[in-house]
Write a protein that holds these residues in place. Structure first.
Motif, short mmCIF file in Angstrom:
data_model
loop_
_atom_site.label_atom_id
_atom_site.label_comp_id
_atom_site.label_asym_id
_atom_site.label_seq_id
_atom_site.Cartn_x
_atom_site.Cartn_y
_atom_site.Cartn_z
N TYR A 252 7.80 30.29 20.65
CA TYR A 252 7.18 31.11 21.70
C TYR A 252 6.96 32.53 21.19
N GLU A 253 5.89 33.16 21.67
CA GLU A 253 5.60 34.53 21.30
C GLU A 253 5.77 35.43 22.53
N LEU A 254 6.32 36.60 22.29
CA LEU A 254 6.52 37.57 23.36
C LEU A 254 5.17 38.14 23.79
N GLU A 255 4.81 37.95 25.06
CA GLU A 255 3.57 38.53 25.60
C GLU A 255 3.82 39.95 26.09
N PHE A 256 4.95 40.15 26.76
CA PHE A 256 5.32 41.51 27.16
C PHE A 256 6.80 41.55 27.48
N GLU A 257 7.36 42.73 27.38
CA GLU A 257 8.76 42.99 27.73
C GLU A 257 8.78 44.19 28.65
N THR A 258 9.62 44.15 29.67
CA THR A 258 9.73 45.27 30.60
C THR A 258 10.84 46.22 30.15
N SER B 50 13.63 42.14 31.02
CA SER B 50 12.89 40.94 31.38
C SER B 50 11.60 40.92 30.57
N GLY B 51 10.95 39.78 30.58
CA GLY B 51 9.70 39.68 29.86
C GLY B 51 9.14 38.28 29.92
N GLN B 52 7.96 38.14 29.30
CA GLN B 52 7.26 36.87 29.36
C GLN B 52 6.91 36.39 27.96
N LEU B 53 7.09 35.09 27.75
CA LEU B 53 6.77 34.46 26.47
C LEU B 53 5.83 33.30 26.70
N ARG B 54 5.07 32.93 25.65
CA ARG B 54 4.14 31.80 25.75
C ARG B 54 4.06 31.11 24.40
#
Length: 125
Positions: free
Chosen positions: A28-34, A38-42
């Motif tokens: 998975y690649e990090l799309e964004f981190e807060t 927290s953050g989102q991966l795809r």
């Protein structure tokens, strides 16, 4: 209107860094981190994984989120209990919750609803 497959997995963790590294090790690649752990991966074009860190004394649930093209056009079918209606989130989507016959909660995610502009106030000058 029906759902369009799995959109995302929402999960909570006690350690954002370790959880993110785990999924990155799986491709998975990090799309964004807060700035609040927290953050989102795809991974490719598949569902996203949104991870949020919570205090150690809280449970760490996992929720599957189904994609909905249009929150206003969605109609729950027979046997679907709407727990919460679609509401815009701070992260740019509209999210609702439904309960299945066994009591599990499922998220429904659609693009954010357009916010209506505030009514203009008359000029009393």
């Amino acid at each position: 209107m029906t759902t369009q497959g799995i959109e995302a997995v929402f999960m909570e963790t006690h350690n954002w860094g370790k959880a993110a590294k785990f999924f990155q090790s799986l491709g998975y690649e990090l799309e964004f981190e807060t700035d609040h752990n927290s953050g989102q991966l795809r991974n490719g074009s598949g569902p996203t994984i949104f991870i949020a860190e919570v205090p150690a004394d809280r449970e760490t649930p996992l929720q599957l989120v189904l994609k909905v093209a249009d929150a206003d056009a969605f109609r729950a079918g027979d046997g679907v209990e709407m727990v919460t209606p679609f509401e815009n989130t701070h992260f740019g989507t509209s999210l609702a919750t439904v309960r299945d016959p066994d009591g599990r909660l499922w998220g429904l995610q659609a693009p954010a609803r357009e916010q209506s502009a505030p009514a203009e106030q008359p000029d009393h000058a």
